[in-house]
Design a protein around this motif. Structure first.
Motif, short mmCIF file in Angstrom:
data_model
loop_
_atom_site.label_atom_id
_atom_site.label_comp_id
_atom_site.label_asym_id
_atom_site.label_seq_id
_atom_site.Cartn_x
_atom_site.Cartn_y
_atom_site.Cartn_z
N SER A 1 0.33 1.49 11.52
CA SER A 1 1.20 1.34 10.65
C SER A 1 1.12 2.40 9.52
O SER A 1 -0.14 2.56 8.95
CB SER A 1 1.40 0.02 9.87
OG SER A 1 1.41 -1.06 10.96
N HIS A 2 2.15 2.84 8.99
CA HIS A 2 2.06 3.99 7.97
C HIS A 2 1.01 3.36 6.91
O HIS A 2 0.25 4.13 6.29
CB HIS A 2 3.54 4.14 7.53
CG HIS A 2 3.44 5.07 6.39
ND1 HIS A 2 2.88 6.44 6.25
CD2 HIS A 2 4.00 5.12 5.08
CE1 HIS A 2 3.09 6.95 5.04
NE2 HIS A 2 3.73 6.18 4.33
N GLY A 3 1.56 2.27 6.47
CA GLY A 3 0.77 1.61 5.04
C GLY A 3 -0.84 1.52 5.35
O GLY A 3 -1.61 1.78 4.48
N MET B 1 0.90 4.02 -2.96
CA MET B 1 0.46 5.30 -2.59
C MET B 1 1.47 6.40 -2.98
O MET B 1 1.19 7.30 -3.52
CB MET B 1 0.07 5.37 -1.25
CG MET B 1 -0.82 6.41 -0.89
SD MET B 1 -2.43 6.12 -1.81
CE MET B 1 -2.79 4.46 -1.58
N HIS B 2 2.79 5.87 -2.91
CA HIS B 2 3.66 6.95 -3.33
C HIS B 2 3.71 7.36 -4.93
O HIS B 2 3.72 8.46 -5.24
CB HIS B 2 5.32 6.45 -3.34
CG HIS B 2 5.57 5.98 -1.59
ND1 HIS B 2 6.44 5.40 -1.20
CD2 HIS B 2 5.07 6.81 -0.61
CE1 HIS B 2 6.46 5.19 0.02
NE2 HIS B 2 5.76 6.27 0.47
N ILE B 3 3.09 6.38 -5.57
CA ILE B 3 3.06 6.40 -7.17
C ILE B 3 1.86 7.33 -7.32
O ILE B 3 1.68 8.26 -7.97
CB ILE B 3 3.01 5.26 -7.94
CG1 ILE B 3 4.28 4.37 -7.88
CG2 ILE B 3 2.63 5.40 -9.35
CD1 ILE B 3 4.10 3.14 -8.06
N VAL C 1 -1.80 12.65 0.79
CA VAL C 1 -2.43 11.40 1.26
C VAL C 1 -1.34 11.02 2.48
O VAL C 1 -1.70 10.85 3.64
CB VAL C 1 -2.42 10.26 0.18
CG1 VAL C 1 -2.77 8.79 1.18
CG2 VAL C 1 -3.56 10.65 -0.66
N HIS C 2 -0.32 11.22 2.24
CA HIS C 2 0.96 11.19 3.29
C HIS C 2 0.64 12.02 4.41
O HIS C 2 0.92 11.63 5.54
CB HIS C 2 2.30 11.09 2.56
CG HIS C 2 2.75 9.80 2.13
ND1 HIS C 2 2.12 9.52 1.12
CD2 HIS C 2 3.79 8.97 2.52
CE1 HIS C 2 2.98 8.06 0.94
NE2 HIS C 2 3.61 8.02 1.75
N TYR C 3 0.35 13.54 3.92
CA TYR C 3 0.32 14.46 5.28
C TYR C 3 -0.96 14.04 5.76
O TYR C 3 -0.90 14.54 7.08
CB TYR C 3 0.44 15.92 4.28
CG TYR C 3 1.81 16.35 4.17
CD1 TYR C 3 2.79 15.30 3.79
CD2 TYR C 3 1.93 17.54 4.05
CE1 TYR C 3 4.09 15.59 3.58
CE2 TYR C 3 3.24 18.11 3.76
CZ TYR C 3 4.46 17.02 3.55
OH TYR C 3 5.46 17.64 3.02
N VAL D 1 0.83 -1.23 -0.06
CA VAL D 1 -0.21 0.03 0.01
C VAL D 1 0.68 1.35 0.04
O VAL D 1 0.60 2.37 -0.70
CB VAL D 1 -0.90 -0.02 1.29
CG1 VAL D 1 -1.77 1.34 1.25
CG2 VAL D 1 -1.80 -1.21 1.22
N ASP D 2 1.92 1.23 1.01
CA ASP D 2 2.95 2.43 0.87
C ASP D 2 3.39 2.56 -0.50
O ASP D 2 3.12 3.92 -1.06
CB ASP D 2 3.84 2.07 1.82
CG ASP D 2 4.56 3.20 2.19
OD1 ASP D 2 4.15 4.71 1.74
OD2 ASP D 2 5.74 3.54 2.93
N ALA D 3 4.03 1.53 -1.08
CA ALA D 3 4.53 1.96 -2.68
C ALA D 3 3.39 2.41 -3.44
O ALA D 3 3.70 3.29 -4.30
CB ALA D 3 5.22 0.64 -2.93
N GLY E 1 -2.41 3.11 7.56
CA GLY E 1 -3.42 4.45 7.62
C GLY E 1 -3.41 5.08 6.15
O GLY E 1 -4.64 5.54 5.80
N LEU E 2 -2.44 4.79 5.04
CA LEU E 2 -2.57 5.24 3.78
C LEU E 2 -3.67 4.70 3.22
O LEU E 2 -4.53 5.49 2.52
CB LEU E 2 -1.40 4.98 2.94
CG LEU E 2 -0.22 5.93 3.48
CD1 LEU E 2 1.05 5.18 2.68
CD2 LEU E 2 -0.11 7.49 3.17
N GLY E 3 -4.06 3.60 3.56
CA GLY E 3 -4.94 2.64 2.55
C GLY E 3 -6.44 3.18 3.05
O GLY E 3 -7.48 3.24 2.31
ZN ZN Z 1 4.72 6.34 2.31
#
Ligand code: ZN
Ligand code: NZQ
Length: 398
Positions: A293-295, A206-208, A278-280, A202-204, A297-299
């Motif tokens: 977890s960061h990932g 979301m970076h894209i 989304v990260h912020y 999910v983190d990867a 949360g992003l999801g």
């Molecule tokens: Zn990230």
């Protein structure tokens, strides 16, 4: 439509190879480094044997080893402070993270802080690095062994830390943070609990998305756009294969490369700096509860952010193309449906309530918005001026 001048620069040597972690000692020795600080997490790297392999290889090269273990996922500023102190006291020449993004990011904070004089930065004031109050002019070299692919920290300039007392999770970016060498052994990641693996996917992903969905149209940076959509499909494909078989090292290696490309600036070429929204908006979730977890949360943040934009008729062209080419659906609703269907398949939370494991009421959502609003706009995303009503709706919808 204007042409955007762009550049791509990345000096990190990345090595993806089975049973290669010990080779980091060869690179360190070749650079005449005589002492290192090993930075690691809460013990997983010791359990899976990679830590000892690196220690033995360094000892064989007669390199003096200092150790800083116990880095928390969502790393704390106090660990960075501790590391700067150790490096300064012993005049350590390089920092060696063994672990995930949290160990790498901590190593970066230490490497930058320790390279400054005590006069320029008292170690207990290391938070000033993250607040952008200190200019980073150099860093100790970083040689890392990555054991979870997710953040891209193994090949980028970013580093995150948090101060629990202030409920702040901030990042800083410096060209001096590029690791000199990063080694990634796919086999080591087969030890990861499934939940952590999905955090990485999910983190990867979301970076894209932060780059893709920030553009006005898809033509301006078509090459990067096409590359990015392919990376998104690769992440889903590899993730599905790894769900079937965690020892599918070919799928793993493919994911590893996609995750690195997601945030080593390759996915960002000519993409006007990306958004980072989304990260912020995720960072306040881990700042509120460091066990998040960061990932994960992003999801939860992403679909809510898409809805807040989609309802206002914003970013529609990007969303539609992403829906069609990644999820085989249409429109911004197609992005949300496709993304959440994938998360459910992987067994990840899709709402704030599920993420926190309890009902998160309106008042607490407003508190999260307040934490978000306190953060100054980061220089890395100069274009990010997120209207407050979109942020407010995002916290409401997630
Ligand atoms: Zn990230
Ligand atoms: O603490 P240990 O025992 O090492 O366990 C870790 C941790 O619990 C475990 N783990 C790592 N490799 C393992 C393993 N367990 C079994 N087998 C292995 N091979 O996994 C857990 C998570 O580790 P962590 O390093 O926290 O994961 P990740 O790489 O996802 O890093 C997350 C941090 O990076 C920041 C995030 O905000 C978060 O603080 N980010 C850094 C970025 C950057 N530097 O560019 C960008 C990202 O957007 C992100 O914000």
């Amino acid at each position: 439509m204007s042409i955007q001048a762009f550049q791509w620069f990345n000096p990190t040597k990345l090595i993806v190879k089975h049973d290669a972690s010990h080779e980091i000692a060869d690179y360190i020795a070749a650079d005449q480094i005589q002492s290192v600080l090993l930075v690691s997490g809460k013990g997983s790297v010791k359990k899976i044997g990679v830590y000892d392999q690196v220690v033995n290889a360094l000892k064989a090269k007669r390199i003096i080893i200092y150790e800083l273990s116990g880095v928390r996922a969502n790393p704390e500023i106090k660990t960075v402070i501790q590391g700067i102190g150790i490096c300064r006291k012993h005049s350590i020449q390089a920092v060696v993270p063994i672990g995930g993004g949290s160990s790498f990011d901590t190593a970066k904070g230490i490497a930058c802080g320790a390279a400054l004089s005590e006069q320029d930065l008292k170690s207990e004031n290391a938070w000033e690095i993250y607040e952008g109050k200190v200019q980073i002019t150099k860093a100790l070299p970083i040689y890392g062994v990555l054991t979870i692919s997710a953040t891209g920290s193994e090949m980028n300039i970013g580093a995150v830390a948090q101060d629990d007392a202030q409920k702040k999770k901030y990042s800083f970016h410096s060209i001096h943070c590029f690791p000199k060498v990063s080694i990634v052994d796919p086999k080591l990641q087969a030890h990861l609990p499934w939940f952590q693996q999905v955090n990485g996917f999910v983190d990867a992903f979301m970076h894209i998305c932060e780059f893709v969905t920030n553009m006005e149209d898809t033509e301006e940076a078509e090459t990067t756009f096409a590359l990015d959509l392919s990376l998104l499909r690769s992440i889903i494909k590899a993730g599905d294969k790894l769900q079937q078989n965690t020892n599918d090292h070919v799928a793993r290696a493919n994911f590893i490369w996609a995750a690195t490309c997601a945030l080593n600036q390759l996915s960002a070429v000519a993409m006007r700096g990306g958004c980072g929204a989304v990260h912020y908006m995720e960072h306040p979730l881990s700042a509120q509860d460091p066990s998040i977890s960061h990932g994960a949360g992003l999801g939860v943040v992403f679909p809510a952010f898409v809805r807040a934009n989609g309802e206002r008729g914003l970013r529609l062209q990007m969303y539609d193309r992403m829906a069609k080419e990644v999820f085989g659906r249409e429109g911004w609703q197609g992005v949300i449906d496709g993304f959440q269907t994938q998360l459910k398949k992987w067994g990840h939370p899709t709402s704030l309530n599920e993420l926190f494991g309890r009902e998160v009421g309106e008042e607490e959502r407003i508190q999260l918005l307040e934490i978000f609003k306190k953060r100054p706009v980061c220089g890395h995303y100069p274009d990010m001026k997120l209207p407050e009503d979109i942020a407010a709706d995002t916290y409401k919808y997630m």
